[in-house]
Design an enzyme around this catalytic site. Structure first.
Site, PDB file in Angstrom:
ATOM      1  CG  HIS A  91      -1.534  -1.745   1.447  1.00  0.00           C
ATOM      2  ND1 HIS A  91      -2.942  -1.698   1.008  1.00  0.00           N
ATOM      3  CD2 HIS A  91      -1.167  -2.529   1.868  1.00  0.00           C
ATOM      4  CE1 HIS A  91      -3.583  -2.190   1.166  1.00  0.00           C
ATOM      5  NE2 HIS A  91      -2.155  -3.178   2.369  1.00  0.00           N
TER       6      HIS A  91
ATOM      7  CB  SER B 287      12.956  22.602 -15.008  1.00  0.00           C
ATOM      8  OG  SER B 287      12.523  23.483 -15.065  1.00  0.00           O
TER       9      SER B 287
ATOM     10  CE  LYS C 273      10.975  19.743 -10.693  1.00  0.00           C
ATOM     11  NZ  LYS C 273       9.931  20.145 -11.982  1.00  0.00           N
TER      12      LYS C 273
ATOM     13  CD  GLU D 196       9.149  12.156 -15.636  1.00  0.00           C
ATOM     14  OE1 GLU D 196       8.346  12.803 -14.983  1.00  0.00           O
ATOM     15  OE2 GLU D 196       9.895  12.647 -16.187  1.00  0.00           O
TER      16      GLU D 196
END
Ligand code: ARG
Length: 479
Positions: free
Chosen positions: A178, A299, A305, A312
């Site tokens: 979980h 970024s 970043k 992804e």
């Protein structure tokens, strides 16, 4: 004169004139009107099926050899056709072949060019054959290679993961259920979980390969052929262990392609899960891994970043691969036997899945190779996690406490730690004994992270001994 022609020589002009003649539809006999221009573009598949040129030529050469052997064409005609086909192969490979929409698909582009090169003898190649069995053969030849390439890449990824498991054999990470810290596990155990999934993916591709590896030529349009051909001989030339048994089935079904897409979808589902974990693990909240600069991007606005783009994108690309399977199934579900033009739509999803899984496997493997696994201290592992709470309960059970009661006592211990901002790693024996007299000196040893891991000494468990045994087993399998 067409100005673009004035720049070319006489030879080119001759060729253009000839092309105009030969670009007559190969099936034009019964037609009085020419095809609508938009329809021509609409029905053409050459923009995507041109990638089948090598398979198409390989199939045609085998078919041609078989026709000569069965004395359906003469051996000099066969030689002439083969020579022409080889020249076309070279033109394609060198990027000199001019593919034309007007000639619809790869089969007719090649046959037309063959006629340009060797003249009317070219027309004999299509004896005892239809584009319906020809296209099916091409896809089977194509997929056979794609499966082999995919398997190589899966193997490379599995070997990489096993090597990482070996290298990091002492590293403990929190195991989750979980997405809540559950119990400590070896990082290696986690990595090898994916090797198991990937090996099943490999099995699925190998299994699909059996049904891809069937030779359909001789089915012709749908009914078989009038000519006394030797299908086994063609199969032998093309290294197919089996020929199709029903001509209608052979030209109508694409279940073998759907199987490839299905195996691809499951593979992508696995890669996508792994990528999801890498994205989470790479976040500052988790900080379990550091993805290398080579597989991350910055970024344009936030200078701090470093985004896990490779992971992804693989996760994102799983969507189109799932979609390709659904496209193919939907395409087939309402088709009456045998061939229908709808089937031309099988190629783009199929090609897209093949391309996508291969690039994803390559990128994923290289990304894993360059990923740094950060060492987590016992404090980091224990912080708020209570990873060894189950071990604490089991400890009490060993001391004779019934499990339900042990669960209750451990729950109280966790609650106490939360109130007092302590962990199971730094709560004192005195504090423990206030909760239950059953706690003794040996408790801290019992719930130490490494010991917790090593006690999971069941086959398939996370104990170092078991994980090492799996590393040896997998290393042997992957040899
Ligand atoms: N381009 C077609 C396809 O991909 C080849 C078969 C065409 N056959 C036909 N009878 N129109 O399916």
């Amino acid at each position: 004169m067409n100005p673009s022609l004035s720049k070319r020589g006489w030879g080119d002009l001759q060729r253009v004139v000839r092309q105009g003649y030969f670009m007559k539809k190969l099936w034009g006999g019964r037609f009085k009107q020419s095809t609508d221009a938009l329809m021509e573009t609409f029905s053409a598949s050459i923009s995507f099926d041109k990638r089948l040129y090598a398979c198409d030529i390989e199939g045609s050469i085998a078919h041609c050899k078989m026709l000569a052997r069965c004395k359906i064409i003469s051996s000099s005609e066969s030689q002439k056709i083969q020579k022409g086909l080889k020249r076309i192969l070279k033109e394609c490979e060198e990027g000199r072949f001019e593919f034309s929409d007007k000639l619809e698909d790869i089969h007719m582009n090649i046959e037309s060019r063959l006629r340009e090169i060797i003249g009317p003898t070219a027309g004999k190649l299509h004896t005892a054959r239809s584009r319906n069995d020809q296209v099916c053969l091409d896809i089977r030849l194509y997929l056979r290679t794609e499966v082999d390439e995919t398997i190589k890449e899966i193997d490379r990824l599995c070997k990489t993961l096993v090597a990482l498991a070996k290298k990091n054999i002492d590293r403990v990470i929190p195991g989750y259920t979980h997405l809540q810290r559950a119990q400590p596990v070896l990082l290696s155990h986690h990595l090898l979980a994916y090797v198991e999934m990937l090996l099943r993916d490999k099995d699925r591709f190998l299994d699909a390969r059996k049904r891809i590896n069937i030779m359909p030529l001789g089915s012709a349009a749908l009914a078989g052929t009038n000519f006394p051909i030797d299908r086994q001989y063609t199969a032998k030339l093309l290294k197919f262990p089996e020929i199709s048994h029903n001509s209608m089935d052979a030209v109508a079904d694409r279940d073998f392609a759907a199987e490839f897409c299905s195996a691809s979808a499951l593979l992508m589902m696995h890669l996508s899960r792994f990528c999801e974990e890498l994205v989470i693990w790479n976040s500052s909240e988790f900080g379990f891994v550091e993805l290398s600069d080579a597989f991350t991007t910055g970024s344009s606005i936030m200078p701090q970043k470093k985004n896990p783009d490779a992971a992804e994108l693989i996760r994102g690309k799983s969507g189109r691969v799932f979609g390709n399977l659904v496209s193919l199934l939907t395409l087939m579900k309402g088709l009456p036997l045998a061939y229908n033009k709808d089937l031309q739509e099988d190629k783009e999803p199929l090609f897209d899945s093949a391309d996508t899984i291969q690039i994803c496997l390559k990128i994923f493997t290289d990304m894993m190779k360059s990923t740094k696994f950060k060492a987590l201290s016992d404090e980091e592992l224990e912080a708020n996690g209570f990873l060894t709470a189950t071990d604490l309960a089991d400890y009490l059970v060993l001391k004779g406490v019934p499990f339900r009661e042990a669960h209750e006592i451990t729950g109280k211990t966790v609650a106490y730690c939360l109130d007092e901002k302590k962990t199971l790693g730094n709560i004192s024996l005195g504090e423990l004994r206030k909760i239950s007299k059953r706690f003794e000196e040996d408790v801290s040893e019992h719930i130490a992270l490494k010991n917790s891991v090593d006690r999971k000494n069941v086959y398939g468990g996370t104990a170092k001994k078991q994980v090492k045994a799996q590393i040896s087993r997998l290393t042997k399998i992957l040899k």
